[in-house]
Write an enzyme that holds these catalytic residues in place. Structure first.
Site, mmCIF file in Angstrom:
data_model
loop_
_atom_site.group_PDB
_atom_site.id
_atom_site.type_symbol
_atom_site.label_atom_id
_atom_site.label_comp_id
_atom_site.label_asym_id
_atom_site.label_seq_id
_atom_site.Cartn_x
_atom_site.Cartn_y
_atom_site.Cartn_z
ATOM 1 N N ILE A 62 0.869 -1.231 -0.158
ATOM 2 C CA ILE A 62 -0.045 -0.004 0.050
ATOM 3 C C ILE A 62 0.935 1.260 -0.186
ATOM 4 O O ILE A 62 1.990 1.332 0.688
ATOM 5 C CB ILE A 62 -1.051 -0.153 1.376
ATOM 6 C CG1 ILE A 62 -1.821 1.139 1.121
ATOM 7 C CG2 ILE A 62 -0.163 0.097 2.447
ATOM 8 C CD1 ILE A 62 -3.072 1.104 2.351
ATOM 9 N N SER A 63 0.514 2.125 -0.916
ATOM 10 C CA SER A 63 1.531 3.442 -1.099
ATOM 11 C C SER A 63 1.701 4.157 0.149
ATOM 12 O O SER A 63 0.633 4.087 0.749
ATOM 13 C CB SER A 63 1.340 3.956 -2.304
ATOM 14 O OG SER A 63 1.524 3.438 -3.565
ATOM 15 N N GLN A 64 2.592 4.970 0.098
ATOM 16 C CA GLN A 64 2.961 6.028 1.237
ATOM 17 C C GLN A 64 1.885 6.991 1.043
ATOM 18 O O GLN A 64 1.380 7.275 -0.311
ATOM 19 C CB GLN A 64 4.451 6.378 0.941
ATOM 20 C CG GLN A 64 4.886 7.839 1.674
ATOM 21 C CD GLN A 64 6.027 8.333 0.980
ATOM 22 O OE1 GLN A 64 6.451 7.811 0.207
ATOM 23 N NE2 GLN A 64 6.380 9.491 1.822
#
Length: 215
Positions: A62-64
């Site tokens: 899950i992206s920053q």
């Protein structure tokens, strides 16, 4: 507990997004609202609002939060758009887009991830999202054209089918580079052709598919 998560979300927006130049009030409101902790495993929920990506299984992440906000803001969504997302992943970015656009079509390569994402999105009441398993680099021709396209995996080049599926004036955000680091590229379809600009460096998992990397 939920109150603590809301405080964590507000802190995330104030310290990680606003201070780095994310200004779109609609994007900030969506980031304050969507419960990011529900899109990661229970063991990682305490880290859900920290300033880094997190593993979600199947060697995916899950992206920053900042990158999610930056890519979303670049699409300049007003609320009436039809958006294509490549790489559903956890479903978090999908939920953010669903808050900001009229309809979201999202493609995921891995059935196990899509199943989990669908469950969470349905539980949260998102009815304007359509998901499918497939090769995202080919886009979704049956539903094209799209006002905006967001690719949440790194590509060796901009996938041509995605450019072809943009409306005139449409915007595509895609990480382009090698497998270790990429440049976040904004592609705009204009009457003269294609206009590209850089949004900065980033690092994503590989975009696998006909117009991406081989598995």
């Amino acid at each position: 507990m939920n109150n603590n998560f809301q405080k964590a979300r507000d802190r995330m927006v104030d310290t990680q997004l606003v201070t780095r130049g994310i200004y779109d009030p609609r994007v900030l409101a969506a980031m304050r609202k969507v419960p990011r902790h529900l899109f990661v495993s229970e063991a990682l929920q305490s880290q859900a609002y920290a300033d880094h990506p997190l593993p979600i299984g199947d060697k995916q992440t899950i992206s920053q939060p900042y990158i999610v906000a930056l890519m979303t803001e670049a699409l300049q969504l007003q609320g009436h758009e039809k958006v294509l997302e490549i790489g559903t992943g956890s479903g978090y970015q999908t939920a953010i887009l669903a808050e900001l656009a009229e309809r979201v079509f999202s493609i995921e390569r891995l059935p196990s991830l899509l199943h989990k994402a669908r469950h969470i999105l349905e539980k949260l009441g998102y009815r304007n999202v359509v998901l499918k398993v497939g090769d995202g680099t080919m886009g979704w021709p049956e539903e094209a054209p799209f006002d905006a396209i967001l690719v949440s995996a790194g590509a060796p080049k901009v996938p041509q089918p995605l450019v072809d599926q943009l409306v005139m004036g449409g915007r595509l955000v895609v990480p382009v580079g090698d497998r270790l680091s990429q440049d976040l590229v904004l592609v705009e379809r204009v009457p003269e052709g294609i206009r590209k600009s850089s949004l900065g460096g980033c690092r994503f998992v590989d975009l696998i598919g006909k117009w991406g990397w081989e598995e």
